[in-house]
Each structure stands twice: as structure tokens, then as C-alpha cells.
Design a protein around this motif. Sequence first.
Motif, PDB file in Angstrom:
ATOM      1  N   SER A 187      99.424  36.185  99.797  1.00 54.32           N
ATOM      2  CA  SER A 187      98.026  36.257  99.378  1.00 54.32           C
ATOM      3  C   SER A 187      97.879  37.009  98.067  1.00 54.32           C
ATOM      4  CB  SER A 187      97.180  36.964 100.452  1.00 54.32           C
ATOM      5  OG  SER A 187      97.387  38.367 100.419  1.00 54.32           O
ATOM      6  N   ARG A 188      96.705  36.861  97.465  1.00 57.60           N
ATOM      7  CA  ARG A 188      96.346  37.669  96.308  1.00 57.60           C
ATOM      8  C   ARG A 188      96.104  39.111  96.760  1.00 57.60           C
ATOM      9  NH1 ARG A 188      91.244  34.127  94.556  1.00 57.60           N
ATOM     10  NH2 ARG A 188      90.926  34.442  96.800  1.00 57.60           N
ATOM     11  N   SER A 189      96.180  40.037  95.822  1.00 56.75           N
ATOM     12  CA  SER A 189      96.005  41.458  96.138  1.00 56.75           C
ATOM     13  C   SER A 189      94.729  41.987  95.497  1.00 56.75           C
ATOM     14  CB  SER A 189      97.203  42.270  95.629  1.00 56.75           C
ATOM     15  OG  SER A 189      98.395  41.833  96.248  1.00 56.75           O
ATOM     16  N   PRO A 264      89.609  39.027  97.058  1.00 58.44           N
ATOM     17  CA  PRO A 264      90.361  40.034  97.828  1.00 58.44           C
ATOM     18  C   PRO A 264      89.723  41.418  97.793  1.00 58.44           C
ATOM     19  CG  PRO A 264      91.862  38.687  96.557  1.00 58.44           C
ATOM     20  CD  PRO A 264      90.476  38.342  96.085  1.00 58.44           C
ATOM     21  N   SER A 280      94.656  30.856 103.586  1.00 54.78           N
ATOM     22  CA  SER A 280      94.482  31.953 102.626  1.00 54.78           C
ATOM     23  C   SER A 280      93.527  33.020 103.139  1.00 54.78           C
ATOM     24  CB  SER A 280      94.002  31.410 101.275  1.00 54.78           C
ATOM     25  OG  SER A 280      95.093  30.874 100.562  1.00 54.78           O
ATOM     26  N   GLU A 284      94.861  36.816 103.468  1.00 52.41           N
ATOM     27  CA  GLU A 284      94.201  37.920 102.767  1.00 52.41           C
ATOM     28  C   GLU A 284      93.601  38.909 103.757  1.00 52.41           C
ATOM     29  OE1 GLU A 284      91.593  36.255  99.772  1.00 52.41           O
ATOM     30  OE2 GLU A 284      93.302  35.652  98.519  1.00 52.41           O
ATOM     31  N   ASN A 348     104.600  41.104 100.691  1.00 49.89           N
ATOM     32  CA  ASN A 348     103.701  39.987 100.433  1.00 49.89           C
ATOM     33  C   ASN A 348     104.574  38.811 100.003  1.00 49.89           C
ATOM     34  OD1 ASN A 348     101.875  38.106  99.166  1.00 49.89           O
ATOM     35  ND2 ASN A 348     100.403  39.768  98.887  1.00 49.89           N
TER      36      ASN A 348
END
Length: 366
Positions: A187-189, A264, A280, A284, A348
Motif C-alpha cells: 500500500s501507499r504510506s 492514506p 487497496s 492501507e 510493506n
Amino acid sequence: MTLSLAYFVTPHGFGHGARAAAIMEAVYQQNPNCHFEVFTQVPEWVFADSTHAPFRYHSLLTDLGLAQKTPLVVDLPETVRRLATLMPFNPQMIKRLAAQVTQAGCRAVLCDVAALGLTVAHAAGLPSVLIENFTWDWIYEPYVAEEPKLQPHMDYLRQLYATATYRFQVAPVCHVLPHTPQIAPLSRSPRQSAGEVRARLEIPPHHKLVLLTMGGMNADWRTVVAQLHQAEGVSFVIPGASKNGLEREGNVLLLPPRSNIFHPDLLGAGDAVVGKLGYSTLAETYHAGLPFAYVERPGFREYPVLAEFVQKEMHGLEIKAADFESGAWLAQLPTILALPHVTRSGPNGANQMADFIIQQFSAPHC
């Protein structure tokens, strides 16, 4: 020398674009001298807002996935109709795309589920990397009995997926394959602190904050918003529910699909997530350590796998679709908000993929 990579991304919702952007950002953080050629119909802003990595965007229908009547209801006849216009992929299109990625100096073709990229990589003589937690042939399989015209498309895609030079399965994996490496949830941070985000959204200090989401797919939130006003001491934020910028209706904040609040960061500032159980959103939420109350999705093959992951690796509960539509789920809100948060220390998957990409493709392709 610039590390140039092509990236073909399935346009089914925003989640696959967010996942691809997370990998792009992780590669950039390790090697700022990188560049991506992104092929998809996921909106360009999803990538522009999610990564600092330089990229060139090519609007292209890379695959179809499933046509849907609503975020929770599939449309099989429309799926078949659209698939028939796209597959098998046009040889001239493949030739043109292969020339594009070659001329761009790409050293490999990354594919988030989109099988078209595998065919292009083969035509261009480049290695391909398939990144998936499911593939469309696996998703179509149980629908064939109801819609037999899916069979040839399922067989065609299965053959294409088998041509990937490298294949990685991202946890939670829907169909585990032998001898195929698995990586952690990807996932994005977040970028801002919870306090900064809550201040920007003007959330009262004593309020809990709940994120409602349908994973970037259109939904009718009007009835839902009216129901949320009865929840005392709770603020709700709904991404993608406004067409006119940030709108505030009492304790409910409606955000446009493209917001100046990084998605996020919303999770990082929140106390719980309620909504559609897509990859996603799950990943997240997992990394944010929040409880997840997910709406049942009967007939979606990935749903039991994702729901089991929430039950085993997170804290969460299922909401019946009828209860979500009627607002009856709000009776469960105190239970949802009482579920504990989790502090994550594991990897991650975006960083794991970046490690592989840089190690494997930093040297010029021969």
C-alpha cells in the motif's frame, strides 16, 4: 543511467492504480533516477498525487475486469459484451505498444493484473513482471456456468498470465500458486500526522473519525449521509462523494474523487474504516492498524479471501449489504469503534517489490 520501466495497470477501480503508484514511489525512494511509462485508464491524477516518481501517462484500456451495475453488483452480460470488443488483443496494437516501450528505453514491463502488458513485453523482447493478488481468469471461473461466453476469455487470459517472466503474489492472495513468491500487503504510506489531518478537516477534538469508502467506484451516498447525522460524537469522511470540492453536512465531510487530502493520510487520522472490501482499501487499512467494518459482497470470488484476512490479521466485522443501505449498521458503530488498533512493524510489499525491481533491472537490458 535512468531506470525506465513500463507499467500496465488494470483500470478496475482506483485500487490497482494506488497499488502500482506505491511501487513506483518505493522505486523512486531507492533510485530517484527512474522513469515510468504508465498505460491504463485509471485517472492520471491517482499517480500524480501518489508518487514523486517521474512518469508519462498513456490513456489505454489495458483490460476490463468486471462490468458492474453498482459497487456491489456485477453485470455479466455487459462484461461479455465489452470483453468481445477487446480480446483477443489486436496484433497491430501490440506491435505499436511494443515499439513505444522500446523507444522509451524501458528495461522491463510491470503489470498489475493487466495481461496486455505481458503480451507487449513478449513482442518487445523485454522481461515482464506480473504483480497480483488475483487474476481475471480466476475471477471469471465461477461465472462461466451462468455466462458460458466467458469461457474463451478466461482461457485466453490464463494462457497470457502463464507467459510472465516473473510473478509475485501480494498478500492476501486469492489463489496461491506453487513456487510463486509472495510479498506482504502492499500500500501507499501516509505523509502527514493524524493531528495535522484532523486540523485540516476541522474534526472536533472529542470526535471519533470514521472513513466510509467504496474503493473509488461510484455510489449513491445521499441516503447514507442522512443516516449518519444520528451518530453523536462521530465525524465521517467520504472520499469521492462530492462533485463540488469539500462539502460539510453537519458531522459528515464529503470529498471529491481528487482531494487535497492524501487518502492514506485519512486512514492515518481515522479511528475505523467502513465500506467495500477491496484490495487497496484493505491493505492501507491494515498498515494503518485500523478496524475494518466491511460490507458483504455476495458473488465476488475474492471476497471470502479478503474477509478471512481481516478476521485473522486485523480487527473487523461484516456488515450485511441490506444493513449498510438501510443504515441499520449504525447500531454496530460503538462495537466497531471499540475494536483495538494495531501497531504494524512488518514490511510493506511496495518496498519488497522495489528491492526486486532495482536489483533485477538496474543494469541495462541486453
